[in-house]
Design an enzyme around this catalytic site. Structure first.
Site, mmCIF file in Angstrom:
data_model
loop_
_atom_site.group_PDB
_atom_site.id
_atom_site.type_symbol
_atom_site.label_atom_id
_atom_site.label_comp_id
_atom_site.label_asym_id
_atom_site.label_seq_id
_atom_site.Cartn_x
_atom_site.Cartn_y
_atom_site.Cartn_z
ATOM 1 N N ASP A 35 0.840 -1.204 0.000
ATOM 2 C CA ASP A 35 0.000 0.000 0.000
ATOM 3 C C ASP A 35 0.876 1.256 0.000
ATOM 4 O OD1 ASP A 35 -1.969 1.900 0.457
ATOM 5 O OD2 ASP A 35 -3.026 0.710 1.940
ATOM 6 N N SER A 118 -3.057 -9.907 2.142
ATOM 7 C CA SER A 118 -3.180 -10.340 3.550
ATOM 8 C C SER A 118 -1.983 -11.108 4.102
ATOM 9 C CB SER A 118 -4.447 -11.196 3.790
ATOM 10 O OG SER A 118 -5.598 -10.395 3.876
ATOM 11 N N GLY A 120 1.211 -10.184 4.330
ATOM 12 C CA GLY A 120 2.292 -9.382 4.890
ATOM 13 C C GLY A 120 1.950 -9.016 6.327
HETATM 14 P P1 ADP Z 1 -1.419 -7.002 4.032
HETATM 15 O O1 ADP Z 1 -1.628 -5.907 5.050
HETATM 16 O O2 ADP Z 1 -2.648 -7.282 3.200
HETATM 17 O O3 ADP Z 1 -0.814 -8.224 4.643
HETATM 18 P P2 ADP Z 1 1.176 -6.134 2.957
HETATM 19 O O4 ADP Z 1 1.412 -4.977 2.055
HETATM 20 O O5 ADP Z 1 1.756 -6.077 4.324
HETATM 21 O O6 ADP Z 1 -0.407 -6.355 2.974
HETATM 22 O O7 ADP Z 1 1.719 -7.466 2.263
HETATM 23 C C1 ADP Z 1 1.103 -8.091 1.179
HETATM 24 C C2 ADP Z 1 2.178 -8.669 0.284
HETATM 25 O O8 ADP Z 1 2.730 -7.642 -0.535
HETATM 26 C C3 ADP Z 1 3.367 -9.289 1.044
HETATM 27 O O9 ADP Z 1 3.719 -10.496 0.401
HETATM 28 C C4 ADP Z 1 4.461 -8.240 0.843
HETATM 29 O O10 ADP Z 1 5.755 -8.821 0.888
HETATM 30 C C5 ADP Z 1 4.137 -7.765 -0.541
HETATM 31 N N1 ADP Z 1 4.709 -6.483 -0.984
HETATM 32 C C6 ADP Z 1 5.197 -5.457 -0.255
HETATM 33 N N2 ADP Z 1 5.623 -4.466 -1.064
HETATM 34 C C7 ADP Z 1 5.398 -4.880 -2.349
HETATM 35 C C8 ADP Z 1 5.626 -4.331 -3.651
HETATM 36 N N3 ADP Z 1 6.184 -3.116 -3.814
HETATM 37 N N4 ADP Z 1 5.270 -5.071 -4.739
HETATM 38 C C9 ADP Z 1 4.701 -6.282 -4.593
HETATM 39 N N5 ADP Z 1 4.441 -6.858 -3.408
HETATM 40 C C10 ADP Z 1 4.800 -6.162 -2.298
#
Ligand code: ADP
Length: 172
Positions: A35, A118, A120
């Site tokens: 995000d 979800s 991360g």
């Molecule tokens: P959530 O709160 O839904 O768990 P997160 O953003 O913490 O969302 O994580 C969701 C996934 O996105 C994780 O596998 C994380 O490693 C990944 N992620 C983080 N940054 C990026 C990015 N720039 N591009 C693609 N995936 C990413």
């Protein structure tokens, strides 16, 4: 022709696709992880557009333009926080994928990149979440006739291996 499903390891903000999915929270007002990366890359107009949406319930999705991203649209999907698996998490995560695909279809998206929603900060175990992602997307594809390509965009090599195994098992 059915859409091609594949997994890549990449920063989703760099992908040249019609739409990227954001793993958002219910406020839609930004957070960490993917995000934060999407908002940084898209610029402040994305936050302005999200403010006007007034939030989104868990298991649902909203769409905005992509602003400075290469992608034309961002589909903000709100996955569940993992609470051990007995709080409706699987159904909420599947609902998220159905809703984001319905929005992609309604906006005539041809190519779509989806992060591992979800898994991360929200703590959903990757093997279970990826299984739901792949099976729900496959089941919803017939209703998205213009979708040519769905990319599961993984951030780690471990996540990529999980998705690649699932896609191989499913003959995708
Ligand atoms: P959530 O709160 O839904 O768990 P997160 O953003 O913490 O969302 O994580 C969701 C996934 O996105 C994780 O596998 C994380 O490693 C990944 N992620 C983080 N940054 C990026 C990015 N720039 N591009 C693609 N995936 C990413």
């Amino acid at each position: 022709m059915p859409a091609l499903l594949r997994a890549v390891r990449a920063d989703i903000t760099t992908l040249q696709v019609d739409a990227v999915v954001n793993a958002a929270n219910t406020s839609l007002l930004g957070g960490g992880g993917v995000d934060g990366a999407i908002h940084r890359a898209a610029g402040p107009d994305l936050m302005q557009a999200c403010r006007l949406l007034g939030g989104c319930p868990t298991g649902d999705a909203r769409i905005t333009r992509g602003y400075r991203l290469p992608a034309r649209y961002v589909i903000h999907a709100v996955g569940p926080v993992w609470r051990g698996g007995c709080s409706g998490e699987a159904e909420l995560l599947a609902s998220c994928y159905r809703r984001l695909l319905a929005l992609a279809a309604a906006h005539e998206v041809g190519s779509l990149a989806i992060p591992s929603i979800s898994t991360g900060i929200y703590g959903y175990p990757i093997a279970q979440a990826a299984g739901i992602a792949v099976s729900t997307v496959q089941a919803a594809l017939p209703a998205a006739a213009l979708l040519r390509e769905v990319i599961f965009c993984c951030f780690s090599a471990g996540d990529l291996a999980v998705y690649e195994n699932l896609l191989a098992d499913n003959g995708a």
